[in-house]
Scaffold this motif. Structure first.
Motif, PDB file in Angstrom:
ATOM      1  N   ILE A  89      20.005  57.784  54.993  1.00 44.07           N
ATOM      2  CA  ILE A  89      19.650  57.984  53.587  1.00 44.07           C
ATOM      3  C   ILE A  89      18.902  59.302  53.414  1.00 44.07           C
ATOM      4  CG2 ILE A  89      18.424  57.046  51.592  1.00 44.07           C
ATOM      5  CD1 ILE A  89      18.568  54.284  52.974  1.00 44.07           C
ATOM      6  N   SER A  90      19.471  60.206  52.638  1.00 43.70           N
ATOM      7  CA  SER A  90      18.828  61.462  52.253  1.00 43.70           C
ATOM      8  C   SER A  90      18.414  61.343  50.789  1.00 43.70           C
ATOM      9  CB  SER A  90      19.807  62.627  52.439  1.00 43.70           C
ATOM     10  OG  SER A  90      19.413  63.748  51.690  1.00 43.70           O
ATOM     11  N   THR A  91      17.216  61.823  50.477  1.00 46.28           N
ATOM     12  CA  THR A  91      16.733  61.651  49.096  1.00 46.28           C
ATOM     13  C   THR A  91      16.078  62.919  48.562  1.00 46.28           C
ATOM     14  OG1 THR A  91      14.649  60.757  49.957  1.00 46.28           O
ATOM     15  CG2 THR A  91      16.317  59.164  49.307  1.00 46.28           C
ATOM     16  N   ASP A 192      12.934  57.384  49.236  1.00 53.39           N
ATOM     17  CA  ASP A 192      13.353  56.762  50.497  1.00 53.39           C
ATOM     18  C   ASP A 192      12.569  55.484  50.775  1.00 53.39           C
ATOM     19  OD1 ASP A 192      11.201  58.797  50.858  1.00 53.39           O
ATOM     20  OD2 ASP A 192      11.141  57.963  52.870  1.00 53.39           O
ATOM     21  N   LEU A 196      14.119  51.744  51.097  1.00 58.40           N
ATOM     22  CA  LEU A 196      13.903  50.950  52.312  1.00 58.40           C
ATOM     23  C   LEU A 196      13.287  49.595  51.966  1.00 58.40           C
ATOM     24  CD1 LEU A 196      12.372  53.332  55.046  1.00 58.40           C
ATOM     25  CD2 LEU A 196      14.405  51.900  55.278  1.00 58.40           C
ATOM     26  N   THR A 207       8.005  55.579  55.506  1.00 58.15           N
ATOM     27  CA  THR A 207       8.701  56.814  55.182  1.00 58.15           C
ATOM     28  C   THR A 207       8.896  57.569  56.487  1.00 58.15           C
ATOM     29  OG1 THR A 207       8.723  58.754  53.733  1.00 58.15           O
ATOM     30  CG2 THR A 207       6.616  58.189  54.730  1.00 58.15           C
ATOM     31  N   VAL A 267      16.162  58.003  57.645  1.00 60.42           N
ATOM     32  CA  VAL A 267      15.802  58.430  56.287  1.00 60.42           C
ATOM     33  C   VAL A 267      15.257  59.845  56.407  1.00 60.42           C
ATOM     34  CG1 VAL A 267      15.338  56.095  55.420  1.00 60.42           C
ATOM     35  CG2 VAL A 267      13.460  57.456  56.308  1.00 60.42           C
ATOM     36  N   ALA A 464      22.231  63.230  56.923  1.00 58.74           N
ATOM     37  CA  ALA A 464      21.745  61.852  57.033  1.00 58.74           C
ATOM     38  C   ALA A 464      22.650  61.037  57.953  1.00 58.74           C
ATOM     39  CB  ALA A 464      21.670  61.215  55.649  1.00 58.74           C
TER      40      ALA A 464
END
Length: 517
Positions: A89-91, A192, A196, A207, A267, A464
């Motif tokens: 997961i990239s945010t 992120d 999660l 994080t 993440v 990611a």
């Protein structure tokens, strides 16, 4: 949806999923072992503007979009969820939310990194005697010790883009959050952390180092949340999540969400993720992202450079004992400006802009000064066109907009060369605007450097996926990832940068005219 029984686990997991929750769109791609995209889904990120300067995201809408995108991408690939080895997961960075530790109920919507509600607080602090005293103390400490750790605080100023000021605003203006924080019942999370928390139904609260360091509240030198800054702004230290490696097992998505418990293996913050996706693994590797905003990132290896005006240090990623540091410079309003120009009908399709810019020899003295969002350096800088004439056409306006992107690239590159004492090697570009060859070629000419553009410009989702794939054993090491890179176009300098000097000098004069508006 009931969870599938264990007998289905015999199906080999041969794919990884990379999701990028960006500032403009949420993209999900399913990758095979050759890093080829097998299925995709894309959703527009929906912003709320409840008051002038306020920019928010509805957490429930974002959650629904995230889950929907993963399901749609896997379905588009013709796969089943049990075939997914891991999720990365990239945010977007510095967008945050706070919620009650026990009920999980948010105290407010996500407050975007673009939000400027803390402007009055920022101005008040930047004019304060206390901040001047802090500057003097750290200037003396830096002089006596020579330590870079004391350099940044010696000229530190607050900005509306920093999470710290918006958090201070939350605790001053939202009573429920302030009360919960006093009782140690308040949780803080960037996008992120919230995802999660939701994916694991509250069992994982964490994080990673890249996202933490991007908040401005996390001290990259000590790798801890900054108690001095929090005490200064009366922000309780109890609200922050534990910080974990970027590429590791964060737990599994609850099986009721996707039907099977998909492992969450990475993440990462979006710019650091794009850096990893571009395989910028060596000190001196440079990544240029041109999307909603523009970001220059330099891999500085194990060396952490202190902040300089226009540049700041970040943790790129932490994997086991390896910690990679980056130096970053950013520009607001690249994709934002191009979308605005389209909205006012300067062109119909973004694909037209390159042809429009090349149809004329120059902008006829027209300059575009971009800054629709509040500038870090000058909150009163206004976006403007300068040098308009009766003969000015749409082509001149479009060319002026594109030239402004290249000129700002040149400015940041020059700062990096001057301040970052690491020999620069490969420059790799990504983001939607990197598809514009006019901007790319002009940037290459101005900085007199070769720039590579990959076949797939969605580098944040790929990064990611790479990080998740390494953690799950899907890929073995970085050397294998390097072999998967595909370069589509290479831009070599074609004109002497001096040929652009008159136009850039005119543009710099236009910028000066737009200051302190």
């Amino acid at each position: 949806m009931p969870c599938e029984q264990q007998q289905n686990a015999a199906t080999p997991a041969r794919y990884v999923v990379g999701v990028d929750v960006g500032s403009t769109v949420l993209k999900c791609h399913v990758y095979d072992q050759a890093a080829a995209v097998r299925g995709s889904s894309c959703k527009k990120v929906e912003y709320l503007y409840p008051r002038p300067g306020w920019v928010e995201l509805d957490p429930e809408v974002l959650w629904s979009q995230f889950v929907g995108a993963v399901k749609e991408a896997v379905q588009a690939a013709g796969l089943h969820m049990r075939q997914i080895a891991g999720l990365g997961i990239s945010t977007q960075r510095a967008t945050f939310i706070t919620w009650h530790k026990y009920t999980g109920k948010p105290f407010h919507n996500f407050i975007s990194w673009q939000d400027v509600r803390s402007a009055e607080l920022v101005n008040s602090w930047n004019k304060s005697l206390l901040l001047k005293v802090i500057h003097i103390i750290f200037t003396v400490l830096h002089f006596l010790t020579g330590s870079d750790r004391y350099l940044a605080p010696s000229f530190f100023t607050f900005s509306t883009q920093q999470t710290s000021m918006k958090l201070a605003w939350v605790f001053k203006n939202i009573h429920e959050a302030e009360e919960a924080a006093r009782k140690n019942d308040c949780c803080f999370g960037t996008v992120d952390t919230w995802l999660l928390y939701r994916l694991t139904k509250g069992s994982v609260y964490a994080t990673d180092y890249s996202n933490a360091s991007s908040t401005g509240v996390f001290e990259p030198f000590t790798k801890c949340w900054n108690p001095t800054l929090c005490n200064l702004l009366s922000i309780p230290m109890s609200i922050y999540p534990p910080v974990k490696d970027t590429s590791c097992n964060f737990g599994s998505a609850d099986c009721e969400i996707f039907g099977v418990p998909i492992p969450i293996m990475a993440v990462v913050a979006d710019q650091q993720s794009a850096m990893f996706g571009e395989c910028c693994f060596q000190p001196g590797d440079v990544k240029l992202t041109m999307g909603t905003g523009g970001f220059w990132n330099v891999n500085t290896g194990q060396h952490l450079f202190a902040s300089h005006r226009g540049l700041y240090p970040l943790i790129g990623w932490k994997i086991g004992e390896e910690v990679v540091y980056l130096t970053e410079g950013c520009m607001s309003d690249i994709g934002t400006v191009i979308r605005w120009a389209q909205d006012i009908n300067l062109f119909t399709s973004v694909d037209e802009t390159e042809k429009m810019a090349r149809s004329i020899v120059d902008s006829q003295g027209v300059c575009f000064v971009p800054d629709f969002q509040v500038s870090v350096n000058d909150p009163l800088l206004c976006a403007s066109f300068v040098g308009l004439k009766p003969s000015t056409t749409r082509n001149h306006l479009v060319r002026a907009i594109l030239e402004s992107v290249a000129f700002r690239n040149k400015q940041l590159y020059d700062i990096i060369v001057k301040k970052v004492h690491v020999p620069l090697h490969t420059i790799r570009a990504d983001g939607g605007v990197s598809n514009n060859s006019f901007v790319m070629q002009m940037t290459s000419d101005l900085i007199n450097k070769r720039i590579e553009k990959p076949a797939n410009t969605d580098m944040s989702s790929l990064g990611a996926a790479f990080l998740a794939g390494l953690a799950s054993g899907f890929w073995t090491d970085k050397e294998q990832l390097k072999k998967l890179r595909q370069v589509e176009t290479v831009f070599e300098p074609q004109k002497d940068s001096e040929e652009y000097k008159p136009a850039m000098d005119t543009w710099l004069q236009a910028v000066k005219r737009s200051l302190h508006w």
